[in-house]
Scaffold this motif. Structure first.
Motif, PDB file in Angstrom:
ATOM      1  N   CYS A  20      38.656  36.043  41.579  1.00 31.71           N
ATOM      2  CA  CYS A  20      37.450  36.152  42.291  1.00 31.71           C
ATOM      3  C   CYS A  20      36.415  36.574  41.216  1.00 31.71           C
ATOM      4  CB  CYS A  20      37.632  37.308  43.233  1.00 31.71           C
ATOM      5  SG  CYS A  20      37.963  39.047  42.472  1.00 31.71           S
ATOM      6  N   CYS A  21      36.828  37.045  40.060  1.00 25.51           N
ATOM      7  CA  CYS A  21      35.722  37.341  38.939  1.00 25.51           C
ATOM      8  C   CYS A  21      35.788  36.103  38.249  1.00 25.51           C
ATOM      9  CB  CYS A  21      36.482  38.435  38.081  1.00 25.51           C
ATOM     10  SG  CYS A  21      36.669  40.012  39.063  1.00 25.51           S
ATOM     11  N   CYS A 113      34.207  44.257  40.963  1.00 26.82           N
ATOM     12  CA  CYS A 113      34.663  43.628  39.791  1.00 26.82           C
ATOM     13  C   CYS A 113      33.972  42.428  39.426  1.00 26.82           C
ATOM     14  CB  CYS A 113      36.366  43.389  40.058  1.00 26.82           C
ATOM     15  SG  CYS A 113      36.427  42.529  41.474  1.00 26.82           S
TER      16      CYS A 113
HETATM   17 ZN   LIG Z   1      36.228  40.120  41.360  1.00 27.57          ZN
END
Ligand SMILES: [Zn+2]
Length: 299
Positions: A20-21, A113
Protein backbone atom coordinates in the motif's frame (compact mmCIF):
# COMPACT_ATOMS: atom_id res chain seq x y z
CA UNK A 1 27.40 16.54 -1.17
CA UNK A 2 24.59 18.92 -0.20
CA UNK A 3 22.38 18.31 2.82
CA UNK A 4 19.45 17.94 0.43
CA UNK A 5 21.21 15.15 -1.50
CA UNK A 6 22.02 13.39 1.75
CA UNK A 7 18.36 13.50 2.81
CA UNK A 8 17.26 12.11 -0.57
CA UNK A 9 19.89 9.38 -0.51
CA UNK A 10 18.72 8.33 2.94
CA UNK A 11 15.07 8.30 1.85
CA UNK A 12 15.94 6.26 -1.24
CA UNK A 13 17.40 3.54 0.97
CA UNK A 14 14.28 3.09 3.12
CA UNK A 15 13.04 -0.50 2.99
CA UNK A 16 10.25 -1.19 0.60
CA UNK A 17 7.88 -3.46 2.49
CA UNK A 18 4.16 -2.68 2.44
CA UNK A 19 2.54 -2.68 -0.97
CA UNK A 20 0.00 0.00 0.00
CA UNK A 21 2.85 2.39 0.87
CA UNK A 22 4.85 1.62 -2.26
CA UNK A 23 1.79 2.56 -4.30
CA UNK A 24 1.33 5.74 -2.29
CA UNK A 25 4.97 6.69 -2.80
CA UNK A 26 4.90 6.01 -6.54
CA UNK A 27 1.60 7.81 -6.81
CA UNK A 28 3.22 10.93 -5.33
CA UNK A 29 6.31 10.61 -7.52
CA UNK A 30 4.26 10.35 -10.69
CA UNK A 31 1.87 13.13 -9.78
CA UNK A 32 4.51 15.69 -8.79
CA UNK A 33 7.34 14.91 -11.18
CA UNK A 34 6.04 13.44 -14.40
CA UNK A 35 6.01 15.27 -17.71
CA UNK A 36 4.04 14.26 -20.76
CA UNK A 37 6.22 12.68 -23.41
CA UNK A 38 6.96 15.32 -26.02
CA UNK A 39 6.62 12.91 -28.93
CA UNK A 40 3.09 13.08 -30.34
CA UNK A 41 3.04 9.35 -31.04
CA UNK A 42 3.69 8.58 -27.38
CA UNK A 43 0.59 10.13 -25.85
CA UNK A 44 0.25 7.57 -23.13
CA UNK A 45 3.84 7.67 -21.92
CA UNK A 46 5.30 9.97 -19.28
CA UNK A 47 8.79 10.96 -18.18
CA UNK A 48 10.35 11.35 -14.77
CA UNK A 49 13.44 13.52 -14.69
CA UNK A 50 15.90 13.69 -11.77
CA UNK A 51 19.54 14.39 -10.97
CA UNK A 52 19.60 12.07 -7.98
CA UNK A 53 20.88 8.61 -8.92
CA UNK A 54 19.57 6.87 -5.79
CA UNK A 55 16.10 8.30 -6.37
CA UNK A 56 16.20 7.27 -10.05
CA UNK A 57 17.03 3.70 -9.03
CA UNK A 58 14.26 3.64 -6.41
CA UNK A 59 11.68 4.95 -8.86
CA UNK A 60 12.80 2.41 -11.46
CA UNK A 61 12.34 -0.48 -9.04
CA UNK A 62 9.02 0.85 -7.70
CA UNK A 63 7.60 0.97 -11.21
CA UNK A 64 8.96 -2.46 -12.04
CA UNK A 65 7.64 -4.05 -8.85
CA UNK A 66 4.21 -2.48 -9.01
CA UNK A 67 3.43 -2.59 -12.71
CA UNK A 68 5.82 -5.18 -14.08
CA UNK A 69 7.09 -2.68 -16.63
CA UNK A 70 10.71 -1.62 -16.97
CA UNK A 71 10.95 2.08 -17.68
CA UNK A 72 13.44 3.16 -20.30
CA UNK A 73 16.34 5.01 -18.70
CA UNK A 74 18.52 7.63 -20.37
CA UNK A 75 21.43 9.37 -18.62
CA UNK A 76 22.44 12.77 -19.84
CA UNK A 77 25.61 14.53 -18.73
CA UNK A 78 25.39 18.29 -18.85
CA UNK A 79 28.24 20.18 -20.52
CA UNK A 80 28.22 22.97 -17.95
CA UNK A 81 30.93 23.55 -15.35
CA UNK A 82 29.22 21.50 -12.69
CA UNK A 83 28.89 18.18 -14.40
CA UNK A 84 25.36 17.15 -13.50
CA UNK A 85 24.00 13.85 -14.63
CA UNK A 86 20.30 13.85 -15.39
CA UNK A 87 18.33 10.61 -15.38
CA UNK A 88 15.25 10.39 -17.56
CA UNK A 89 12.86 7.51 -16.96
CA UNK A 90 10.26 6.98 -19.65
CA UNK A 91 7.21 4.92 -18.69
CA UNK A 92 5.28 3.55 -21.65
CA UNK A 93 1.76 3.44 -20.20
CA UNK A 94 2.48 6.07 -17.55
CA UNK A 95 -0.77 7.95 -18.16
CA UNK A 96 -2.76 4.87 -17.16
CA UNK A 97 -0.74 4.45 -13.99
CA UNK A 98 -1.14 8.14 -13.20
CA UNK A 99 -4.94 7.96 -13.55
CA UNK A 100 -5.12 4.84 -11.46
CA UNK A 101 -3.17 6.42 -8.62
CA UNK A 102 -4.96 9.75 -8.79
CA UNK A 103 -8.12 7.93 -7.73
CA UNK A 104 -6.29 6.44 -4.79
CA UNK A 105 -5.62 9.70 -2.98
CA UNK A 106 -8.76 9.50 -0.84
CA UNK A 107 -7.63 6.06 0.30
CA UNK A 108 -4.06 7.21 1.01
CA UNK A 109 -5.35 10.07 3.15
CA UNK A 110 -6.98 7.64 5.56
CA UNK A 111 -3.92 5.49 6.19
CA UNK A 112 -1.13 6.72 8.45
CA UNK A 113 1.54 4.56 6.77
CA UNK A 114 0.51 5.65 3.27
CA UNK A 115 0.32 9.35 4.16
CA UNK A 116 3.96 9.22 5.20
CA UNK A 117 4.91 7.30 2.07
CA UNK A 118 3.09 9.79 -0.14
CA UNK A 119 4.92 12.74 1.45
CA UNK A 120 8.22 10.89 1.11
CA UNK A 121 7.58 10.30 -2.60
CA UNK A 122 6.60 13.94 -3.13
CA UNK A 123 9.72 15.20 -1.36
CA UNK A 124 11.99 12.80 -3.26
CA UNK A 125 10.49 13.77 -6.59
CA UNK A 126 10.06 17.52 -6.23
CA UNK A 127 11.37 18.62 -2.88
CA UNK A 128 14.40 20.45 -1.63
CA UNK A 129 15.80 21.45 1.73
CA UNK A 130 18.31 24.22 2.48
CA UNK A 131 21.60 23.63 4.18
CA UNK A 132 20.62 24.03 7.86
CA UNK A 133 23.94 25.77 8.58
CA UNK A 134 22.58 28.66 6.56
CA UNK A 135 18.81 28.72 6.90
CA UNK A 136 15.76 26.57 7.64
CA UNK A 137 13.68 26.03 4.54
CA UNK A 138 12.01 22.99 3.04
CA UNK A 139 9.82 23.01 -0.04
CA UNK A 140 8.07 20.86 -2.62
CA UNK A 141 7.13 22.51 -5.90
CA UNK A 142 4.30 21.15 -7.99
CA UNK A 143 2.51 22.11 -11.17
CA UNK A 144 -1.08 22.46 -9.97
CA UNK A 145 -2.80 24.18 -7.08
CA UNK A 146 -4.90 21.05 -6.60
CA UNK A 147 -1.78 19.01 -5.88
CA UNK A 148 -0.29 21.74 -3.67
CA UNK A 149 -3.49 21.76 -1.63
CA UNK A 150 -3.34 17.97 -1.24
CA UNK A 151 0.21 18.24 0.11
CA UNK A 152 -0.70 21.03 2.51
CA UNK A 153 -3.65 18.99 3.74
CA UNK A 154 -1.44 15.97 4.45
CA UNK A 155 1.45 17.94 5.98
CA UNK A 156 -0.76 20.10 8.17
CA UNK A 157 -2.61 17.06 9.46
CA UNK A 158 0.56 16.60 11.56
CA UNK A 159 0.11 20.03 13.20
CA UNK A 160 2.63 21.63 10.90
CA UNK A 161 2.21 24.98 9.28
CA UNK A 162 2.98 24.54 5.57
CA UNK A 163 1.97 27.28 3.17
CA UNK A 164 1.80 27.78 -0.60
CA UNK A 165 3.44 30.47 -2.70
CA UNK A 166 3.43 30.75 -6.48
CA UNK A 167 6.85 30.95 -8.10
CA UNK A 168 7.72 30.79 -11.80
CA UNK A 169 4.58 28.92 -12.73
CA UNK A 170 4.92 26.43 -9.87
CA UNK A 171 2.98 26.11 -6.65
CA UNK A 172 5.55 25.85 -3.90
CA UNK A 173 4.56 24.19 -0.63
CA UNK A 174 7.03 25.21 2.04
CA UNK A 175 7.98 24.96 5.72
CA UNK A 176 10.05 27.67 7.37
CA UNK A 177 10.44 26.74 11.02
CA UNK A 178 13.27 24.53 12.25
CA UNK A 179 10.93 22.55 14.53
CA UNK A 180 8.51 21.86 11.71
CA UNK A 181 11.25 20.77 9.32
CA UNK A 182 12.56 18.34 11.93
CA UNK A 183 9.01 16.95 12.35
CA UNK A 184 8.60 16.60 8.59
CA UNK A 185 11.88 14.68 8.23
CA UNK A 186 10.67 12.41 11.01
CA UNK A 187 7.33 11.82 9.26
CA UNK A 188 8.93 10.83 5.95
CA UNK A 189 11.48 8.59 7.69
CA UNK A 190 14.72 10.58 7.25
CA UNK A 191 15.89 9.86 10.78
CA UNK A 192 19.62 10.13 10.16
CA UNK A 193 19.24 13.51 8.46
CA UNK A 194 16.96 14.61 11.26
CA UNK A 195 19.69 13.93 13.82
CA UNK A 196 22.22 15.77 11.69
CA UNK A 197 19.89 18.76 11.48
CA UNK A 198 19.22 18.70 15.24
CA UNK A 199 22.95 18.69 15.98
CA UNK A 200 23.51 21.68 13.73
CA UNK A 201 20.59 23.47 15.35
CA UNK A 202 21.90 22.89 18.86
CA UNK A 203 25.35 24.16 17.92
CA UNK A 204 23.87 27.18 16.14
CA UNK A 205 21.64 28.03 19.11
CA UNK A 206 24.55 27.71 21.52
CA UNK A 207 26.76 29.90 19.37
CA UNK A 208 24.01 32.52 19.11
CA UNK A 209 23.34 32.50 22.83
CA UNK A 210 26.99 32.79 23.77
CA UNK A 211 27.44 35.65 21.32
CA UNK A 212 24.37 37.41 22.63
CA UNK A 213 25.49 37.12 26.26
CA UNK A 214 29.03 38.23 25.50
CA UNK A 215 27.87 41.16 23.36
CA UNK A 216 25.38 42.25 25.95
CA UNK A 217 27.83 42.06 28.85
CA UNK A 218 30.58 43.82 26.93
CA UNK A 219 28.21 46.60 25.92
CA UNK A 220 26.96 47.11 29.48
CA UNK A 221 30.43 47.00 31.01
CA UNK A 222 31.66 49.48 28.45
CA UNK A 223 28.82 51.85 29.17
CA UNK A 224 29.23 51.61 32.96
CA UNK A 225 32.98 52.12 32.89
CA UNK A 226 32.86 55.04 30.46
CA UNK A 227 30.17 56.77 32.49
CA UNK A 228 31.99 56.19 35.75
CA UNK A 229 35.26 57.64 34.39
CA UNK A 230 33.45 60.72 33.13
CA UNK A 231 31.64 61.21 36.47
CA UNK A 232 34.90 60.87 38.41
CA UNK A 233 36.65 63.44 36.23
CA UNK A 234 33.85 65.92 36.82
CA UNK A 235 33.73 65.28 40.56
CA UNK A 236 37.48 65.73 40.81
CA UNK A 237 37.14 69.02 38.99
CA UNK A 238 34.48 70.12 41.48
CA UNK A 239 36.64 68.97 44.40
CA UNK A 240 39.65 70.95 43.19
CA UNK A 241 37.83 74.08 42.05
CA UNK A 242 34.79 74.33 44.27
CA UNK A 243 35.29 72.00 47.24
CA UNK A 244 33.06 69.00 47.98
CA UNK A 245 32.15 70.46 51.37
CA UNK A 246 30.46 73.36 49.64
CA UNK A 247 28.03 70.99 47.88
CA UNK A 248 24.55 70.26 49.24
CA UNK A 249 24.66 67.25 51.57
CA UNK A 250 22.93 64.79 49.20
CA UNK A 251 25.31 65.62 46.34
CA UNK A 252 28.41 65.54 48.54
CA UNK A 253 27.60 62.02 49.75
CA UNK A 254 27.22 60.56 46.31
CA UNK A 255 30.30 62.44 45.02
CA UNK A 256 32.48 60.93 47.76
CA UNK A 257 31.11 57.42 47.18
CA UNK A 258 31.70 57.72 43.44
CA UNK A 259 35.32 58.73 43.98
CA UNK A 260 35.85 55.92 46.45
CA UNK A 261 34.11 53.14 44.48
CA UNK A 262 34.88 53.79 40.84
CA UNK A 263 33.80 50.25 39.77
CA UNK A 264 30.46 50.24 41.54
CA UNK A 265 27.25 50.34 39.51
CA UNK A 266 24.61 53.00 40.14
CA UNK A 267 22.51 50.44 41.96
CA UNK A 268 25.40 49.52 44.26
CA UNK A 269 26.16 53.18 44.98
CA UNK A 270 22.52 53.74 45.89
CA UNK A 271 22.60 50.88 48.38
CA UNK A 272 25.60 52.45 50.16
CA UNK A 273 23.61 55.62 50.91
CA UNK A 274 21.71 56.10 54.13
CA UNK A 275 18.80 55.98 53.51
CA UNK A 276 19.37 53.88 50.36
CA UNK A 277 18.47 55.37 47.00
CA UNK A 278 17.28 53.77 43.75
CA UNK A 279 19.28 53.63 40.55
CA UNK A 280 17.47 56.53 38.90
CA UNK A 281 17.88 58.71 42.00
CA UNK A 282 21.63 58.08 41.97
CA UNK A 283 21.74 58.80 38.27
CA UNK A 284 19.87 62.06 38.82
CA UNK A 285 22.34 63.25 41.49
CA UNK A 286 25.38 62.29 39.42
CA UNK A 287 23.95 64.26 36.49
CA UNK A 288 23.48 67.25 38.77
CA UNK A 289 27.15 67.01 39.77
CA UNK A 290 28.20 66.85 36.14
CA UNK A 291 26.06 69.87 35.27
CA UNK A 292 27.66 71.84 38.13
CA UNK A 293 31.13 70.90 36.89
CA UNK A 294 30.23 71.90 33.32
CA UNK A 295 28.91 75.28 34.48
CA UNK A 296 31.99 75.87 36.55
CA UNK A 297 34.27 75.04 33.62
CA UNK A 298 32.45 77.55 31.42
CA UNK A 299 32.95 80.41 33.91
ZN1 LIG B 1 0.58 2.04 3.61
Amino acid sequence: MSFCSRVKNELSRINKNKKCCLEAELSAIISVNSLPDSKKSEKSSIKIVTENAAFARRTFSLIKELSGICPKVVCRKSQKLKKHTTFILTIQNGREIEQKYRRKFEFIKTRECCKRAFLRGAFLAAGSISDPEKTYHLEISVKTLELANKLVELINSYDLNSKIIKRKGYYVVYLKEGDHIVDFLNIIGAHGSLLELENIRILKDMRNNVNRIVNCETANLDKTVTASLRQIKNIEYLRDNFGLDNLPENLRQIAELRLKYSDASLKELGQMLNPPLGKSGVNHRLRKLEQLAEELKRK
